[in-house]
Design a protein around this motif. Structure first.
Motif, mmCIF file in Angstrom:
data_model
loop_
_atom_site.group_PDB
_atom_site.id
_atom_site.type_symbol
_atom_site.label_atom_id
_atom_site.label_comp_id
_atom_site.label_asym_id
_atom_site.label_seq_id
_atom_site.Cartn_x
_atom_site.Cartn_y
_atom_site.Cartn_z
ATOM 1 N N LEU A 216 68.438 75.731 22.798
ATOM 2 C CA LEU A 216 70.511 76.058 23.395
ATOM 3 C C LEU A 216 70.630 75.939 22.187
ATOM 4 O O LEU A 216 71.653 77.325 21.615
ATOM 5 N N VAL A 217 70.908 75.439 21.192
ATOM 6 C CA VAL A 217 71.026 75.351 19.606
ATOM 7 C C VAL A 217 70.999 76.585 19.461
ATOM 8 O O VAL A 217 71.000 77.615 18.780
ATOM 9 N N GLY A 218 69.527 76.559 19.257
ATOM 10 C CA GLY A 218 68.510 77.990 18.850
ATOM 11 C C GLY A 218 68.688 79.504 19.413
ATOM 12 O O GLY A 218 69.777 80.472 18.519
ATOM 13 N N TRP A 219 69.963 79.301 20.730
ATOM 14 C CA TRP A 219 69.400 80.550 21.124
ATOM 15 C C TRP A 219 71.170 80.418 20.450
ATOM 16 O O TRP A 219 71.584 82.253 20.039
ATOM 17 N N VAL A 220 72.011 79.894 20.284
ATOM 18 C CA VAL A 220 73.456 80.232 20.697
ATOM 19 C C VAL A 220 73.462 81.181 18.830
ATOM 20 O O VAL A 220 73.889 81.961 17.990
ATOM 21 N N ASN A 221 72.603 80.192 17.521
ATOM 22 C CA ASN A 221 72.573 80.678 16.510
ATOM 23 C C ASN A 221 71.627 81.510 16.575
ATOM 24 O O ASN A 221 72.127 82.521 15.566
ATOM 25 N N GLU A 222 70.720 81.921 17.177
ATOM 26 C CA GLU A 222 70.079 83.399 16.867
ATOM 27 C C GLU A 222 71.028 84.870 17.961
ATOM 28 O O GLU A 222 71.124 85.726 16.650
ATOM 29 N N ALA B 69 88.359 68.920 19.060
ATOM 30 C CA ALA B 69 87.344 69.495 18.097
ATOM 31 C C ALA B 69 85.533 70.002 18.393
ATOM 32 O O ALA B 69 84.778 69.269 18.947
ATOM 33 N N HIS B 70 85.566 70.911 18.842
ATOM 34 C CA HIS B 70 84.355 70.463 19.273
ATOM 35 C C HIS B 70 83.081 71.307 18.380
ATOM 36 O O HIS B 70 82.882 70.844 17.397
ATOM 37 N N SER B 71 82.175 70.728 19.435
ATOM 38 C CA SER B 71 80.488 70.276 18.759
ATOM 39 C C SER B 71 80.584 68.675 18.057
ATOM 40 O O SER B 71 79.509 68.461 17.172
ATOM 41 N N GLU C 251 81.693 78.199 22.502
ATOM 42 C CA GLU C 251 80.900 79.200 22.709
ATOM 43 C C GLU C 251 80.029 78.299 22.579
ATOM 44 O O GLU C 251 79.249 78.014 24.161
ATOM 45 N N TYR C 252 79.694 77.346 21.479
ATOM 46 C CA TYR C 252 78.421 76.621 21.915
ATOM 47 C C TYR C 252 78.574 75.615 22.526
ATOM 48 O O TYR C 252 77.680 74.856 22.765
ATOM 49 N N ASP C 253 79.532 75.231 22.545
ATOM 50 C CA ASP C 253 80.151 73.624 23.217
ATOM 51 C C ASP C 253 79.576 74.684 24.828
ATOM 52 O O ASP C 253 79.171 73.460 25.532
#
Ligand code: ASP
Ligand code: MG
Length: 412
Positions: free
Chosen positions: A50-56, A107-109, A65-67
């Motif tokens: 999921l983190v990878g998808w956000v970064n991409e 504090a998101h993330s 939105e990351y959260d």
């Protein structure tokens, strides 16, 4: 009814079979008469994906939105776990963070849990629900947005629930069978400990970080939550695993309880700095503002008003440290002849609450290293820890030698 918190990490819920296996274990505790709060992680590998998808999608992503994206892995396992329990005729219901609600900072993330009201879940326990399956790692901010607690955060969710519900214990099911005296991959004689004090566990973070998020241990210490690390892959008895608890509960222990290490250290030396009042503040103020985590510090004797100052920091922060110091020099706040970075060092530490009352630990540590021909570059001590910086190529040797010297393969 007494409450038990059971947390299952990513490998323990990696597929439907493992979720069934975990659910059976929950069923055993329900049969004993506990109301159970199950905290689940995402299936292993899922959060990384999921983190990878956000970064991409968005390299400079909006943290809200990351959260929203990365918290979703836990929602899936919470629902599947509740369904699996229902199939076993155990009355269970899933809860996302906002439904509890797990109130956090904004504090998101990297949000902090501020409050966990118990009334919603307790009302359902009162109506016959026996298991509340809570999605770990997530909460809700005052603005009503979903937040996450930082990687590994479901451990912290578990401890926070145990504190809020005054649970009898908080069991952390994971892929290792407990906390070891040192890394078994380095020292084959490493021994699983039955008990370890909160303070020691915090200091042994380099061994324990993979097992427990550090903040979960801080929280457990503050609220005196009994924390047990157990394997979800072995048959369990009530005293399996390692109990992280107050030192009063530990009757016998070695003076040194574990040897920790950190491979990725750097030693930085400022050569010939003016030795005057305020110089330490002028050096370490800018470093801290730049986010450099300085660990050990030494200032040498000065000659003709000038001195050398050495400190250690994580190897990834060397460039940041250099930049901060150069800028401080350009602003005229400090001046030095040279800044030397040694990036071939590692830190090895002996940890134990027994050091508070016993002397001679440092001497024994230094003698052991000298017998092995290991040169010590920097030393730092705290009440329950002695750390040395040495050449990285001797790190494994040092860990093994110290583990032997303090006889950690046996309980005293
Ligand atoms: N799934 C999250 C992570 O991988 C939280 C956790 O498992 O503790 O960091
Ligand atoms: Mg974890």
């Amino acid at each position: 009814m007494p409450v038990l918190v059971m947390k299952f990490g990513g490998t323990s819920v990696a597929n439907l079979d493992r979720i069934r296996r975990a659910a059976k274990r929950v069923g055993v505790e329900v049969a004993k008469g506990y109301d159970v709060i199950v905290i689940v992680s995402a299936m292993s590998g899922r959060t990384n994906e999921l983190v990878g998808w956000v970064n991409e999608t968005s390299p400079l992503f909006d943290a809200r939105e990351y959260d929203a994206v990365v918290s979703s892995g836990e929602n899936v396992t919470a629902g599947l776990m509740a369904l699996t329990l229902q199939e076993m005729d155990v009355p269970a219901r899933s809860w996302q963070g906002w439904q509890v609600p797990v109130r956090t900072s904004s504090a998101h993330s990297a949000a902090r849990i501020e409050e966990i009201p118990t009334d919603n879940i307790n009302a359902k326990f009162g109506e016959g629900m026996r298991v509340a399956v809570v999605a770990g790692f997530q909460g809700v901010s005052a603005e009503g947005r979903i937040t996450t607690l930082g990687r590994g955060g479901s451990d912290t969710t578990a401890v926070a629930f145990a504190a809020a519900f005054e649970a009898e214990r908080c069991d952390i099911y994971t892929d290792v069978d407990g906390v070891y005296t040192t890394d078994p991959r380095i020292a084959s004689k490493a021994r699983k400990m039955d008990k370890i004090a909160y303070e020691e566990m915090l200091e042994l973070a380099s061994l324990g970080a993979k097992v427990l998020q550090t903040r979960s241990v801080e929280l457990a210490m503050r609220y005196k939550v009994k924390l047990r690390v157990v394997s979800s892959f072995e048959e369990q008895s009530d005293d399996a695993g390692t109990l992280v608890c107050s030192e009063e509960e530990i009757m016998e222990s070695n003076i040194v309880s574990g040897i920790a290490y950190s491979r990725d250290e750097a030693k930085m030396t400022l050569i010939s700095v003016a030795d005057r009042p305020g110089i330490a503040a002028a050096i370490f103020g800018p470093l801290s503002e730049a986010g450099v985590n300085v660990d050990m510090i030494i200032q040498n004797i000065s000659e003709e008003g000038r001195t050398d100052v050495t400190f250690s920091c994580p190897i990834q922060q060397v460039e940041r440290a250099e930049k901060a110091l150069q800028q401080a020099a350009e602003r005229g706040e400090i001046n030095y002849h040279d800044l030397v970075a040694d990036t071939d060092v590692a830190k090895v530490s002996a940890v134990g609450i027994g050091m508070r009352s016993q002397s001679g630990v440092a001497a024994r540590m230094f003698k052991t290293l000298s017998d092995e021909g290991v040169n010590i570059k920097v030393i730092a001590t705290s009440e329950i820890k002695i750390s040395v910086l040495i050449d990285r190529k001797y790190m494994e040797l040092a860990v093994q030698a110290l583990h032997d010297a303090f006889k950690l393969d046996k309980v005293a």
